[in-house]
Design a protein around this motif. Structure first.
Motif, PDB file in Angstrom:
ATOM      1  N   GLN A 112       5.022 -10.180  -5.035  1.00 27.49           N
ATOM      2  CA  GLN A 112       4.186  -9.891  -6.195  1.00 27.49           C
ATOM      3  C   GLN A 112       2.912 -10.733  -6.169  1.00 27.49           C
ATOM      4  O   GLN A 112       1.837 -10.266  -6.573  1.00 27.49           O
ATOM      5  N   ALA A 113       3.015 -11.967  -5.669  1.00 23.85           N
ATOM      6  CA  ALA A 113       1.833 -12.827  -5.573  1.00 23.85           C
ATOM      7  C   ALA A 113       0.792 -12.210  -4.641  1.00 23.85           C
ATOM      8  O   ALA A 113      -0.419 -12.299  -4.896  1.00 23.85           O
ATOM      9  N   SER A 114       1.236 -11.573  -3.565  1.00 25.02           N
ATOM     10  CA  SER A 114       0.298 -10.903  -2.664  1.00 25.02           C
ATOM     11  C   SER A 114      -0.336  -9.695  -3.352  1.00 25.02           C
ATOM     12  O   SER A 114      -1.535  -9.424  -3.189  1.00 25.02           O
ATOM     13  N   HIS A 136       0.820  -1.207   0.000  1.00 25.01           N
ATOM     14  CA  HIS A 136       0.000   0.000   0.000  1.00 25.01           C
ATOM     15  C   HIS A 136       0.855   1.258   0.000  1.00 25.01           C
ATOM     16  O   HIS A 136       0.416   2.295  -0.498  1.00 25.01           O
ATOM     17  N   ALA A 137       2.059   1.172   0.524  1.00 26.40           N
ATOM     18  CA  ALA A 137       2.979   2.310   0.408  1.00 26.40           C
ATOM     19  C   ALA A 137       3.318   2.551  -1.059  1.00 26.40           C
ATOM     20  O   ALA A 137       3.336   3.698  -1.531  1.00 26.40           O
ATOM     21  N   GLY A 161       2.307   5.792  -3.655  1.00 29.21           N
ATOM     22  CA  GLY A 161       3.406   6.587  -4.198  1.00 29.21           C
ATOM     23  C   GLY A 161       4.450   6.965  -3.170  1.00 29.21           C
ATOM     24  O   GLY A 161       5.273   7.854  -3.419  1.00 29.21           O
ATOM     25  N   GLU A 162       4.444   6.296  -2.021  1.00 27.25           N
ATOM     26  CA  GLU A 162       5.440   6.555  -0.981  1.00 27.25           C
ATOM     27  C   GLU A 162       6.652   5.662  -1.206  1.00 27.25           C
ATOM     28  O   GLU A 162       6.506   4.449  -1.410  1.00 27.25           O
ATOM     29  N   LEU A 176      -7.106  -3.070  -5.538  1.00 29.01           N
ATOM     30  CA  LEU A 176      -5.854  -2.360  -5.769  1.00 29.01           C
ATOM     31  C   LEU A 176      -6.121  -1.163  -6.680  1.00 29.01           C
ATOM     32  O   LEU A 176      -6.490  -1.337  -7.842  1.00 29.01           O
ATOM     33  N   PRO A 177      -5.938   0.052  -6.189  1.00 30.66           N
ATOM     34  CA  PRO A 177      -6.249   1.238  -7.001  1.00 30.66           C
ATOM     35  C   PRO A 177      -5.424   1.328  -8.278  1.00 30.66           C
ATOM     36  O   PRO A 177      -5.905   1.834  -9.288  1.00 30.66           O
ATOM     37  N   ARG A 178      -4.171   0.875  -8.240  1.00 28.04           N
ATOM     38  CA  ARG A 178      -3.343   0.891  -9.441  1.00 28.04           C
ATOM     39  C   ARG A 178      -2.313  -0.223  -9.360  1.00 28.04           C
ATOM     40  O   ARG A 178      -1.949  -0.674  -8.281  1.00 28.04           O
ATOM     41  N   ARG A 179      -1.868  -0.671 -10.494  1.00 30.54           N
ATOM     42  CA  ARG A 179      -0.906  -1.767 -10.576  1.00 30.54           C
ATOM     43  C   ARG A 179       0.466  -1.308 -10.088  1.00 30.54           C
ATOM     44  O   ARG A 179       0.933  -0.220 -10.449  1.00 30.54           O
ATOM     45  N   VAL A 180       1.086  -2.099  -9.259  1.00 31.58           N
ATOM     46  CA  VAL A 180       2.443  -1.814  -8.800  1.00 31.58           C
ATOM     47  C   VAL A 180       3.293  -3.076  -8.928  1.00 31.58           C
ATOM     48  O   VAL A 180       2.777  -4.191  -9.034  1.00 31.58           O
ATOM     49  N   THR A 181       4.608  -2.875  -8.918  1.00 28.70           N
ATOM     50  CA  THR A 181       5.558  -3.975  -9.073  1.00 28.70           C
ATOM     51  C   THR A 181       6.336  -4.161  -7.782  1.00 28.70           C
ATOM     52  O   THR A 181       6.931  -3.214  -7.258  1.00 28.70           O
TER      53      THR A 181
END
Length: 364
Positions: free
Chosen positions: A316-318, A112-113, A117-118, A328-333
């Motif tokens: 990444q699986a989580s 979530h960080a 964008g943190e 999830l508001p946006r995709r992250v890696t």
């Protein structure tokens, strides 16, 4: 060392104000602000200047007690200030306010960080048995299997490790979030909610689970079959730190030292289970020695994964579980949320502790 102190979100904000007046952002006494400093790919400094301090976000006073009981607290080469929080969302607010430098969390808060964008990369990982988090059921509800979750009210806290545990459980049951009622609560409200029947089910980790069972089991409360929920949690805990703090050479050196000393405290816990039960669960958490031993056994012997591609894939699986649920508001890696400079620090500390302690010393 300064005395440990408790904090919640509001206090964290007030602390940020007080820290802002203590010195410049790049000095040892400063908040680790945004002035240019150590590059993200530069080697970690090894010397901690006199006067360096870290504000360490704790949960249930776990870090400070582990450090104190193991003797590592007195060995820290910097001033440690502890602030106690409940859950990752409150810690993220403290990071945003510049009121915490490093924190101890489950696997979901770093996700979530990233989403927010943190820049708060993971610098240390600890593995325990995943089945130590279970789905607690309020007294009187006929829910003992994942298939029984349809229509249930389930305690839900976004940004916590318990969020992913719930979403994985629903996936295993072939259910969607729309098939249940997700009741959004603060993490510290979970026990009361499931104990009193405000919700039917709540994901509880230790020592919350033991406290619930001690009170609710005699009235018919219990857990969903642990064999069905064993893989709904990763069993991972992380230390993660603000990038602005890592850009401060003095604080980066302190974080490097902290990873080493905290790892040693966890290896001490591995090898001294009886002392740990008394020092933490009995004296600090107010749990009986028998229940404390049950918790120790449920967590198993800790190990310390490398910050490598395998761990990133697990993280990444989580992320993917949250995304599939539409939460999830946006995709992250996941790889963007690690500082791999600490990988060798971990490896060296593991090797050093292996030379200090006999193999399997505590019989845990």
């Amino acid at each position: 060392m300064r005395s440990p102190r408790a904090a919640i979100g509001l206090l964290a904000t007030l602390l940020a104000v007080s820290l802002a007046g203590c010195g410049g952002p790049s000095g040892p006494a400063g908040s680790g602000g945004a002035s240019p400093g150590l590059a993200a790919d530069a080697a970690l400094p090894t010397q901690v200047p006199t006067g360096t301090s870290l504000v360490i976000a704790d949960q249930a006073e776990y870090q400070q007690v582990a450090l104190r009981e193991s003797g590592e607290l007195a060995k820290l080469p910097f001033t440690a200030e502890f602030a106690n929080f409940v859950g990752g969302p409150a810690i993220l607010e403290a990071f945003r306010a510049g009121a915490a430098d490093v924190a101890w969390v489950g696997d979901t808060p770093p996700i979530h960080a990233l989403v927010a964008g943190e820049d708060v990369p993971i610098i240390f990982a600890r593995q325990s048995r995943p089945e130590s988090t279970q789905l607690a059921v309020t007294p009187g509800r006929p829910i003992r299997h994942l298939a029984d979750l349809r229509g249930a009210k389930i305690a839900y806290a976004e940004g916590t490790a318990q969020q992913v545990a719930v979403l994985r459980a629903l996936e295993k049951a072939g259910l969607r979030t729309s098939d249940v009622q997700l009741v959004r609560l603060q993490l510290d409200d979970f026990n009361d909610a499931v104990r009193t029947g405000q919700v039917d089910v709540a994901p509880l980790n230790e020592p919350r689970l033991t406290r619930f069972l001690a009170e609710a089991a005699p009235r018919g409360g219990g857990v969903i079959d642990p064999a069905e929920t064993a893989d709904t949690s990763s069993g991972l805990n992380y230390l993660y730190a603000r990038r602005a703090v890592l850009a401060d050479p003095a604080k980066a050196a302190a974080l490097r030292a902290y990873v080493e000393h905290f790892l040693r405290s966890q290896e001490w816990v591995n090898n001294h289970p009886a002392e740990w039960v008394q020092g933490y669960y009995v004296r600090n958490q107010g749990i009986s020695a028998a229940d404390g031993q049950r918790i120790v056994d449920s967590l198993g012997r800790f190990s310390f994964p490398r910050l490598d591609a395998a761990l990133m894939q697990r993280q990444q699986a989580s992320i993917d579980v949250i995304e599939r649920a539409g939460e999830l508001p946006r995709r992250v890696t996941a790889a963007d949320g690690f500082d791999t400079r600490f990988d060798q620090v971990i490896a060296d500390a593991v090797a050093a502790t292996a030379q200090l302690e006999p193999a399997g010393g505590g019989g845990r």
